[in-house]
Design an enzyme around this catalytic site. Structure first.
Site, PDB file in Angstrom:
ATOM      1  CG  ASP A 123      -2.035  -0.899   1.257  1.00 31.78           C
ATOM      2  OD1 ASP A 123      -2.353  -1.453   0.192  1.00 31.78           O
ATOM      3  OD2 ASP A 123      -2.656  -1.070   2.328  1.00 31.78           O
ATOM      4  NE  ARG A 174      -4.583  -1.456  -4.213  1.00 32.78           N
ATOM      5  CZ  ARG A 174      -4.186  -1.785  -2.973  1.00 32.78           C
ATOM      6  NH1 ARG A 174      -3.768  -0.858  -2.147  1.00 32.78           N
ATOM      7  NH2 ARG A 174      -4.209  -3.034  -2.583  1.00 32.78           N
TER       8      ARG A 174
HETATM    9  P1  FDA Z   1     -14.485   9.219  -4.428  1.00 31.30           P
HETATM   10  O1  FDA Z   1     -13.934   9.417  -3.059  1.00 31.30           O
HETATM   11  O2  FDA Z   1     -14.873  10.416  -5.205  1.00 31.30           O
HETATM   12  O3  FDA Z   1     -15.695   8.217  -4.311  1.00 31.30           O
HETATM   13  C1  FDA Z   1     -16.601   8.046  -5.362  1.00 31.30           C
HETATM   14  C2  FDA Z   1     -17.938   7.594  -4.812  1.00 31.30           C
HETATM   15  O4  FDA Z   1     -17.760   6.335  -4.144  1.00 31.30           O
HETATM   16  C3  FDA Z   1     -18.528   8.491  -3.741  1.00 31.30           C
HETATM   17  O5  FDA Z   1     -19.225   9.561  -4.297  1.00 31.30           O
HETATM   18  C4  FDA Z   1     -19.431   7.508  -3.033  1.00 31.30           C
HETATM   19  O6  FDA Z   1     -20.586   7.292  -3.772  1.00 31.30           O
HETATM   20  C5  FDA Z   1     -18.611   6.269  -3.016  1.00 31.30           C
HETATM   21  N1  FDA Z   1     -17.788   6.139  -1.805  1.00 31.30           N
HETATM   22  C6  FDA Z   1     -16.452   6.359  -1.697  1.00 31.30           C
HETATM   23  N2  FDA Z   1     -16.036   6.093  -0.444  1.00 31.30           N
HETATM   24  C7  FDA Z   1     -17.134   5.727   0.259  1.00 31.30           C
HETATM   25  C8  FDA Z   1     -17.366   5.323   1.597  1.00 31.30           C
HETATM   26  N3  FDA Z   1     -16.372   5.233   2.480  1.00 31.30           N
HETATM   27  N4  FDA Z   1     -18.620   5.005   1.959  1.00 31.30           N
HETATM   28  C9  FDA Z   1     -19.638   5.055   1.081  1.00 31.30           C
HETATM   29  N5  FDA Z   1     -19.475   5.431  -0.196  1.00 31.30           N
HETATM   30  C10 FDA Z   1     -18.255   5.767  -0.613  1.00 31.30           C
HETATM   31  N6  FDA Z   1      -5.217   5.291  -0.999  1.00 31.30           N
HETATM   32  C11 FDA Z   1      -3.897   5.469  -0.725  1.00 31.30           C
HETATM   33  O7  FDA Z   1      -3.479   6.599  -0.505  1.00 31.30           O
HETATM   34  N7  FDA Z   1      -3.057   4.399  -0.672  1.00 31.30           N
HETATM   35  C12 FDA Z   1      -3.470   3.134  -0.929  1.00 31.30           C
HETATM   36  O8  FDA Z   1      -2.670   2.202  -0.884  1.00 31.30           O
HETATM   37  C13 FDA Z   1      -4.849   2.936  -1.227  1.00 31.30           C
HETATM   38  N8  FDA Z   1      -5.338   1.695  -1.480  1.00 31.30           N
HETATM   39  C14 FDA Z   1      -6.636   1.549  -1.931  1.00 31.30           C
HETATM   40  C15 FDA Z   1      -7.105   0.286  -2.323  1.00 31.30           C
HETATM   41  C16 FDA Z   1      -8.379   0.149  -2.871  1.00 31.30           C
HETATM   42  C17 FDA Z   1      -8.843  -1.197  -3.320  1.00 31.30           C
HETATM   43  C18 FDA Z   1      -9.209   1.309  -3.019  1.00 31.30           C
HETATM   44  C19 FDA Z   1     -10.554   1.209  -3.656  1.00 31.30           C
HETATM   45  C20 FDA Z   1      -8.756   2.531  -2.585  1.00 31.30           C
HETATM   46  C21 FDA Z   1      -7.489   2.670  -2.029  1.00 31.30           C
HETATM   47  N9  FDA Z   1      -7.033   3.904  -1.577  1.00 31.30           N
HETATM   48  C22 FDA Z   1      -5.699   4.053  -1.256  1.00 31.30           C
HETATM   49  C23 FDA Z   1      -7.988   5.012  -1.357  1.00 31.30           C
HETATM   50  C24 FDA Z   1      -8.073   5.914  -2.566  1.00 31.30           C
HETATM   51  O9  FDA Z   1      -6.888   6.641  -2.705  1.00 31.30           O
HETATM   52  C25 FDA Z   1      -9.247   6.907  -2.398  1.00 31.30           C
HETATM   53  O10 FDA Z   1      -9.044   7.680  -1.270  1.00 31.30           O
HETATM   54  C26 FDA Z   1     -10.605   6.246  -2.286  1.00 31.30           C
HETATM   55  O11 FDA Z   1     -10.724   5.147  -3.149  1.00 31.30           O
HETATM   56  C27 FDA Z   1     -11.699   7.241  -2.658  1.00 31.30           C
HETATM   57  O12 FDA Z   1     -11.538   7.692  -3.956  1.00 31.30           O
HETATM   58  P2  FDA Z   1     -12.474   7.238  -5.170  1.00 31.30           P
HETATM   59  O13 FDA Z   1     -11.623   7.193  -6.390  1.00 31.30           O
HETATM   60  O14 FDA Z   1     -13.165   5.987  -4.821  1.00 31.30           O
HETATM   61  O15 FDA Z   1     -13.467   8.453  -5.381  1.00 31.30           O
END
Ligand code: FDA
Length: 301
Positions: A123, A174
């Site tokens: 990560d 990732r």
């Molecule tokens: P965004 O935050 O805009 O979310 C899009 C939509 O998803 C929201 O509008 C909502 O509908 C839904 N959603 C998102 N989070 C939610 C929640 N908690 N509850 C309910 N609904 C929610 N970061 C990092 O810095 N280092 C890492 O190693 C990782 N590893 C990692 C692994 C995996 C499998 C994922 C999916 C994410 C990570 N992340 C991470 C976190 C990543 O950087 C990011 O902060 C989150 O995925 C949120 O960003 P999105 O791209 O999902 O968009």
């Protein structure tokens, strides 16, 4: 995020731990390895892959880091023993990175995984860890450990350069937005800038023939990703989501034939991870309000 949600995010550390625990339950498999095994088996039955994370970060004592490494060995044994379709995700600060402990713990976990044919994703944490993470990754790959991958954050301005620097290793990456708040000098701040960077980095990864594991729940981005991977062999990329987030959408993607992996955290040290998940939940204010009123008014919540 609405003004009221931003206010709640700032107040979240003041919310009682019991409330945080209850609200964050959907994001965590449970406290024990058996909880994680059951969750992964359930996901596999739905056609989803998993990556297991032993909760914990910023470990400050050698004994704690060693305990984390042992916990990962137990996870790896469980994955192999139960024939689960899963790999593991590790945090370097949980293995003692920040206190300059024995850096060989990561190598030990990766070797243990390799012996069982299992992949290890490192990560990515905040920007104070980025260079060390890439350095350790490079050392492992140069030592012919190929069962290991990294994470790139589209929020960071440096990320396209990192793709160029790492491309010769054909890394499994990732790609995510990046969860840590970073200063404008090194990170994009606006939603659109972070999204555009994400798309640029994805294209660069594919051009460099890297294996991308695209981790996002953002529908706008998912659509861009699906356009880009259309026609590609299904084993040339994967999608990733967090346990408890957009599960119905994840199932649709599986039904459409995409490889989709769910991040499955478990363990006793749930608090920091829970705060981060809650801070990203769009209905945070309502959830916290309901849960807090539920505690104050008997019979509610
Ligand atoms: P965004 O935050 O805009 O979310 C899009 C939509 O998803 C929201 O509008 C909502 O509908 C839904 N959603 C998102 N989070 C939610 C929640 N908690 N509850 C309910 N609904 C929610 N970061 C990092 O810095 N280092 C890492 O190693 C990782 N590893 C990692 C692994 C995996 C499998 C994922 C999916 C994410 C990570 N992340 C991470 C976190 C990543 O950087 C990011 O902060 C989150 O995925 C949120 O960003 P999105 O791209 O999902 O968009």
């Amino acid at each position: 995020m609405r003004v009221v949600d931003r206010a709640i995010v700032r107040l979240l550390p003041a919310v009682p731990r019991q409330v945080v625990q209850r609200l964050s339950a959907p994001y965590i498999a449970g406290a024990t390895l058996d909880d994680a095994r059951r969750t992964v088996a359930g996901l596999n039955a739905e056609g989803k892959l998993a990556t297991v994370d032993v909760l914990g970060e910023e470990v400050t004592r050698a004994a704690e880091a060693e305990a984390v490494a042992s916990a990962y060995h137990a996870v790896l044994d469980a994955i192999a023993g139960d024939h689960l379709d899963a790999n593991v995700s590790v945090k370097l600060t949980a293995l003692g990175l920040q206190v300059d402990l024995d850096r060989s713990l990561l190598a030990t976990v990766v070797a243990y995984a390799a012996a069982r044919g299992i992949f290890v994703r490192i990560d990515m944490e905040d920007s104070s860890c980025t260079d060390d993470t890439f350095l350790l990754y490079r050392e492992l790959r140069e030592a012919r450990r190929d069962n290991v991958g990294i994470v790139l954050q589209s929020r960071l301005r440096r990320t396209l350069d990192d793709v160029a620097a790492l491309a010769e290793l054909r890394p499994s990456v990732r790609l995510c937005k990046g969860i840590y708040v970073e200063p404008p000098a090194i990170a994009y701040q606006g939603r659109d800038e972070i999204r555009e960077s994400f798309v640029r980095v994805l294209h660069a990864l594919l051009e460099a023939e890297c294996y991308p594991a695209v981790a996002t729940h953002d529908e706008w981005l998912l659509e861009r990703v699906l356009e880009r991977v259309e026609g590609m062999p299904r084993d040339a990329y994967e999608l990733q989501m967090l346990l408890g987030v957009r599960e119905r959408r994840a199932s649709e993607l599986v039904a459409a034939g995409h490889r989709l992996r769910v991040y499955v955290p478990y363990g006793e040290r749930w608090y920091e991870y829970s705060l981060r998940r809650l801070q990203e939940n769009p209905s945070l204010a309502t959830m916290v309000a309901t849960a807090t009123v539920g505690r104050l008014v008997p019979g509610r919540g």
